[in-house]
Write an enzyme that holds these catalytic residues in place. Structure first.
Site, PDB file in Angstrom:
ATOM      1  N   ASP A 279      62.804  53.173  44.186  1.00  0.00           N
ATOM      2  CA  ASP A 279      62.589  52.698  42.811  1.00  0.00           C
ATOM      3  C   ASP A 279      62.816  53.826  41.805  1.00  0.00           C
ATOM      4  OD1 ASP A 279      62.133  50.049  42.232  1.00  0.00           O
ATOM      5  OD2 ASP A 279      59.984  50.097  42.694  1.00  0.00           O
TER       6      ASP A 279
ATOM      7  N   LYS B 130      65.173  40.495  46.746  1.00  0.00           N
ATOM      8  CA  LYS B 130      65.549  41.809  47.292  1.00  0.00           C
ATOM      9  C   LYS B 130      65.773  41.705  48.799  1.00  0.00           C
ATOM     10  CE  LYS B 130      63.052  44.038  43.532  1.00  0.00           C
ATOM     11  NZ  LYS B 130      61.788  44.668  43.089  1.00  0.00           N
TER      12      LYS B 130
ATOM     13  N   GLN C 225      55.911  46.716  45.273  1.00  0.00           N
ATOM     14  CA  GLN C 225      56.190  45.825  44.147  1.00  0.00           C
ATOM     15  C   GLN C 225      55.061  45.939  43.113  1.00  0.00           C
ATOM     16  OE1 GLN C 225      59.118  43.947  43.764  1.00  0.00           O
ATOM     17  NE2 GLN C 225      58.306  43.726  41.691  1.00  0.00           N
TER      18      GLN C 225
END
Ligand code: NAP
Length: 296
Positions: A121, A54, A98
């Site tokens: 997200d 990412k 994460q």
């Protein structure tokens, strides 16, 4: 490449290129650089590798990114404090914690602590709720990527029967809700099947578009689909393969050879849905930066 294959690598690369170009324009015209913050807790090798990918995508798109790694022993309060700092930092437009987090941390509480405006997200209940009622929202990246694969491959969804196998919060439920909306590029009739469905073939055989996200190899085989179906295989599974250097290969949830022979279009694994997730993360971050600049 076989003609009925939906090429996720090419579509993902095109989206990242568009984001890069739009980011350049945002910088030039409004002096804004999209900023994405990553929080890693502990030393999970897979999580570290996802965050590295990412970060590389951020670099490619011209974003500013920052990564904070906390030890696996970090308290929930420390994690929440870090998120709070980014919530009020005007240079950070997206926050990505994460997952998974260590067992002693309440993941829901952490997700809910992220500002919905920076929730790139798309897991915050505010964004989930907005998706369900058809309001503009930050969409979860994998389902948003599946939607783009269908749109950009020119696959009509309006009035089609979409069968989703799997009802997770990160794939099954959101893609069902995206395609159900009364909107261009959606407007499908959606069925969601899951492990309590019994004979899932009774559902999958009715699908014009079949989206499979179970995490189980061969959930769908050729006898379970009709001719001309469009298949999106979300699964990522390791199967032993002595012929490969690593001793395994990656396959999806669908019997690719058998189903592919009957399908009008199919996503391969790897190279289908997988590459789309990061592209949509970049798109979400750019959208969040634009909205912040517009004061929305
Ligand atoms: P998950 O949370 O484990 O959910 C799996 C879903 O499939 C559940 O709803 C389960 O039903 C259902 N299911 C399992 N076996 C079934 C069967 N035999 N028949 C019908 N339904 C069945 O998994 P997930 O997070 O959605 O992920 C699914 C797959 O997608 C995994 O392989 C994952 O690695 C992959 N994935 C890929 C990406 C990407 O490409 N970027 C992103 C996310 C996930 P119940 O609800 O009844 O248990």
């Amino acid at each position: 490449m076989q003609s009925n294959i939906i090429d996720g690598r090419a579509i993902s690369a095109a989206i990242k290129e568009e984001v890069r170009e739009q980011t350049r324009a945002l910088k030039e015209e409004r002096r804004i650089v999209p900023g994405l913050a990553f929080l890693l807790v502990g030393e999970n090798a897979a999580s570290q590798s996802y965050v590295r990918s990412k970060e590389r995508a951020c670099e490619l798109c011209g974003f500013h990114s920052t990564t904070v790694t906390l030890p696996a022993t970090a308290s929930e309060e420390e994690i929440l404090a870090r998120v709070d700092n980014w919530n009020i930092d005007p240079d950070i437009h997206g926050i990505l914690v994460q997952l998974p987090l260590p067992d002693h941390v309440d993941e829901d509480r952490v997700i809910e602590s992220i500002s919905p405006l920076k929730d790139v997200d798309g897991f915050h209940p505010v964004n989930v709720g907005k998706l369900v009622i058809g309001q503009e929202a930050l969409l979860p990246c994998t389902p948003a990527g599946i939607h783009q694969l269908l749109l950009r491959s020119g696959i009509e969804t309006a009035g089609k029967h979409v069968v989703v196998v799997g009802r997770s919060n990160i794939v099954g439920k959101p893609i069902a809700n995206i395609l159900l909306q009364k909107a261009a590029g959606a407007n499908a009739v959606v069925t969601v099947a899951h492990s309590a469905a019994g004979d899932i073939a009774a559902y999958t055989r009715q699908a014009d578009i079949l989206i499979v996200a179970t995490g189980r190899v061969n959930t769908v085989t050729a006898d379970m689909v009709k001719d001309g179906v469009v298949v999106v295989d979300v699964g990522i599974n390791r199967v032993e393969d002595a012929s490969r250097e690593k001793g395994y290969r990656i396959v999806g949830d669908v019997d690719y050879e058998g189903v592919g022979a009957k399908a009008a279009a199919i996503t391969p694994v790897p190279g289908g849905v997988g590459p789309m997730t990061i592209a949509m993360l970049m798109q979400n971050t750019l959208n969040a930066a634009r909205r912040a600049a517009d004061g929305r």
